[in-house]
Structures are given as structure tokens and as C-alpha cells.
Design an enzyme around this catalytic site. Structure first.
Site, mmCIF file in Angstrom:
data_model
loop_
_atom_site.group_PDB
_atom_site.id
_atom_site.type_symbol
_atom_site.label_atom_id
_atom_site.label_comp_id
_atom_site.label_asym_id
_atom_site.label_seq_id
_atom_site.Cartn_x
_atom_site.Cartn_y
_atom_site.Cartn_z
ATOM 1 C CG ASP A 55 -0.491 -0.187 2.478
ATOM 2 O OD1 ASP A 55 0.530 0.459 2.751
ATOM 3 O OD2 ASP A 55 -1.066 -0.953 3.273
ATOM 4 C CE LYS A 77 -7.457 -0.111 2.047
ATOM 5 N NZ LYS A 77 -6.267 -0.947 1.913
ATOM 6 C CG MET A 191 -5.326 7.460 9.613
ATOM 7 S SD MET A 191 -6.326 5.955 9.531
ATOM 8 C CE MET A 191 -6.240 5.356 11.204
HETATM 9 C C1 SAM Z 1 -4.038 3.420 8.086
HETATM 10 S S1 SAM Z 1 -2.978 4.050 9.322
HETATM 11 C C2 SAM Z 1 -1.735 2.813 9.273
HETATM 12 C C3 SAM Z 1 -0.876 2.812 10.505
HETATM 13 C C4 SAM Z 1 0.231 1.770 10.423
HETATM 14 N N1 SAM Z 1 -0.301 0.439 10.396
HETATM 15 C C5 SAM Z 1 1.208 1.906 11.588
HETATM 16 O O1 SAM Z 1 1.315 0.981 12.402
HETATM 17 O O2 SAM Z 1 1.873 2.946 11.669
HETATM 18 C C6 SAM Z 1 -2.240 5.397 8.466
HETATM 19 C C7 SAM Z 1 -1.810 6.509 9.404
HETATM 20 O O3 SAM Z 1 -0.643 6.130 10.110
HETATM 21 C C8 SAM Z 1 0.152 7.279 10.329
HETATM 22 N N2 SAM Z 1 1.454 7.094 9.676
HETATM 23 C C9 SAM Z 1 1.890 5.991 9.054
HETATM 24 N N3 SAM Z 1 3.165 6.141 8.618
HETATM 25 C C10 SAM Z 1 3.528 7.377 8.972
HETATM 26 C C11 SAM Z 1 4.727 8.132 8.836
HETATM 27 N N4 SAM Z 1 5.826 7.635 8.234
HETATM 28 N N5 SAM Z 1 4.754 9.398 9.339
HETATM 29 C C12 SAM Z 1 3.682 9.899 9.973
HETATM 30 N N6 SAM Z 1 2.525 9.235 10.131
HETATM 31 C C13 SAM Z 1 2.452 7.995 9.661
HETATM 32 C C14 SAM Z 1 -0.605 8.464 9.739
HETATM 33 O O4 SAM Z 1 -1.402 9.024 10.760
HETATM 34 C C15 SAM Z 1 -1.442 7.787 8.694
HETATM 35 O O5 SAM Z 1 -2.550 8.565 8.343
#
Ligand code: SAM
Length: 287
Positions: A55, A77, A191
Site C-alpha cells: 500500500d 489507500k 489519521m
Molecule cells: C491506516 S494508518 C496505518 C498505521 C500503520 N499500520 C502503523 O502501524 O503505523 C495510516 C496513518 O498512520 C500514520 N502514519 C503511518 N506512517 C507514517 C509516517 N511515516 N509518518 C507519519 N505518520 C504515519 C498516519 O497518521 C497515517 O494517516
């Protein structure tokens, strides 16, 4: 056996263990972006796979490590606009496994933290497909460390809560605000950009100081990391002024004030992107 040989053996052992079997799906956490934060098992599996379903949050640097012969299928997504509906992704995993492919479902961060990994695993079980899950470093842990924010600290925060700032199908953000407002804790909103006004309104209404420090971290641990420290009061204005975009985390709590002291850009491994004063901005998007 000297220390170097022992370390090498350990890595070789990790890379050789548990081959991915034809017809099996590995749901693998890729961490927040920096390839240095991949686990050894994740690396081993993406190099063995012959189909990788990934993704939007999986960084290009990590995709470079995938078996060059593997089929790559992007089902990314973006918030509010799903390229491939979840049901189709579930079906795709089953189809690939049924065709005896060795499948890696590669997801940003940890697959079981706001990653729908649980839904995908349920579907695989219901369809009798063998699977394994490999945890990844969730973005809260990775981004906070890279920005000099210890998520807990004996003087400031005795607990940390990972909170979704977005509900399924754009439902309103009904959370236990009373609990989230209690002192001595760190809240990490995933998010949460779109609902930042609600986060500010509810936390302050339930007793959190408007001056409580808040960190915004966009694309943390990657060369495009952009991090700013603000307050609850100024959160919404900061998001607009600095044009924060997903993926961004919102970290709320007294531990955020430690970023000024602990942000060590040079140690993050992305020197060029993180250069600059550590105090308010531990990293910026390159101009
Ligand atoms: C669908 S969630 C997935 C989270 C993921 N499974 C995790 O454990 O980090 C997506 C959200 O995770 C956060 N996110 C994921 N990677 C990020 C990054 N490198 N920097 C900042 N926020 C991040 C953001 O808030 C983003 O909108």
C-alpha cells in the site's frame, strides 16, 4: 567464536529461517518508512516472495529491497479515496495464494495497528489460506523516536494511547475523551488531520490545557520528514499554515517538550532531510 562471527551467524539464521511456502500469505509490517527499521524477517520474506501486495505507506526505499522477480501489486489507500476496495484486496490475496504464489501483503507500520491486518487475516482464515503475521514498527514508535520524543517518561507520562483520528465510513469521532484527557499520558492520533478541530475542542473541554505541547510529524523517518512542535491552541492553524498532509501523526502530551533537547537529526540516518535547528522543526520537506 568472536563477536562479529556470532552476529553474522545470527543474521544468516534469521534470513534463512521459515521459508515462505507456495500458497501462503505473510502479512508483513514494513515500519514507518526508513528501510533500516524493517525487521530481519520482513526483509527475508520480501526477498522470497513472488507476489507483493503493498500500500501507499510502504516507502520506495523499502520497495527497492523486494525480490526483483516478484509481481508487485499496488492497492494503496489515500485517506478518503480507496484505490482498491478492501474486499477486493482480501479476494486478491486469496486468489494469489490459491494460484500457489508465495504472497507478501506488505503494510506500513505494524499490520495490526490501524492497518486492517486483522480484517485481512480473518478473511484468510475463513478461506482456509495459510498465513503468518510479521509485526512492524508502528509509526508512533518510529516517528516519536526520530523526533526526540520518548512516548513515556517517568517525569511526564506514565502511559501512551494510540488513537484513531478517523472512524470507518467518516463516522463522527466519538472517543472516550474523559479518559484521553486524564493527565500523565501521551496520546498519539493516527489519521487525525481532518478531525484536528474536534481533537482540540474535546481535549480542552475535558480539561487538557490549551498550552499542552503537540507534535505534528508528516512522513516520519523518511527523507521527507516534516516535524513541528506547537500547542493544542495553535494546532489547527499550524496544520493549515504548514500544509500538513497525510500521513501525519499528532502527538499530544508533555513529553513533546523533550524534542527540543533530544531531537538528534544526524542520528536518524537521513542527515540531509533532517538538517536544521532541532528545537521547533526536527525535519522539513525539502524545498
Ligand atoms: C491506516 S494508518 C496505518 C498505521 C500503520 N499500520 C502503523 O502501524 O503505523 C495510516 C496513518 O498512520 C500514520 N502514519 C503511518 N506512517 C507514517 C509516517 N511515516 N509518518 C507519519 N505518520 C504515519 C498516519 O497518521 C497515517 O494517516
Amino acid at each position: 567464536m568472536n563477536t562479529n562471527t556470532r552476529k553474522k551467524c545470527l543474521v544468516e539464521f534469521q534470513l534463512a529461517e521459515q521459508p515462505l511456502r507456495p500458497g501462503e500469505v505473510a502479512i508483513v509490517g514494513a515500519g514507518p518508512g526508513d528501510p533500516g527499521l524493517l525487521t530481519l524477517r520482513a526483509l527475508m520474506l520480501i526477498q522470497q516472495a513472488d507476489a507483493v501486495v503493498y500500500d501507499r505507506l510502504v516507502s520506495p526505499q523499502i520497495m527497492e529491497l523486494v525480490n526483483p522477480g516478484a509481481e508487485r501489486i499496488h492497492v494503496g489507500k489515500a485517506s478518503g479515496c480507496h484505490y482498491v476496495p478492501q474486499e477486493e484486496t482480501n479476494e486478491l490475496l486469496v486468489q494469489l495464494a490459491t494460484r500457489q504464489r508465495r504472497v507478501v501483503r506488505l503494510k506500513g507500520g505494524d499490520p495490526y495497528i490501524f492497518g486492517r491486518g486483522g480484517e485481512e487475516a480473518e478473511f484468510l482464515v475463513e478461506n482456509d489460506i495459510d498465513f503468518q503475521v510479521v509485526p512492524g514498527i508502528t509509526s508512533a514508535a518510529g516517528c516519536a523516536s526520530y523526533c526526540g520524543i520518548p512516548l513515556t517518561h517517568r517525569d511526564y507520562s506514565q502511559s501512551v494511547t494510540f488513537v484513531t483520528g478517523h472512524r470507518k465510513g467518516d463516522q463522527s469521532l466519538e472517543l472516550n475523551w474523559q479518559t484521553l484527557a486524564a493527565p500523565g499520558q501521551t496520546r498519539v492520533f493516527y489519521m487525525g488531520l481532518h478531525n484536528a478541530p474536534t481533537i482540540v475542542k474535546e481535549l480542552t473541554a475535558h480539561g487538557v490545557s490549551a498550552k499542552c505541547p503537540v507534535a505534528l510529524v508528516e512522513r516520519g523517518t523518511t527523507p521527507l520528514q516534516h516535524m513541528t512542535v506547537t500547542t493544542l491552541d495553535d494546532l489547527v492553524e499550524t496544520i493549515d499554515r504548514e500544509d500538513f498532509q497525510p500521513p501525519t501523526l499528532i502527538i499530544v502530551g508533555e513529553v513533546v517538550q523533550l524534542a527540543e533537547k533530544l531531537a538528534r537529526p544526524a542520528q536518524a540516518g537521513w542527515n540531509s532531510a533532517l538538517a536544521g535547528p532541532a528545537a521547533a522543526h526536527a525535519g522539513r520537506r525539502p524545498a
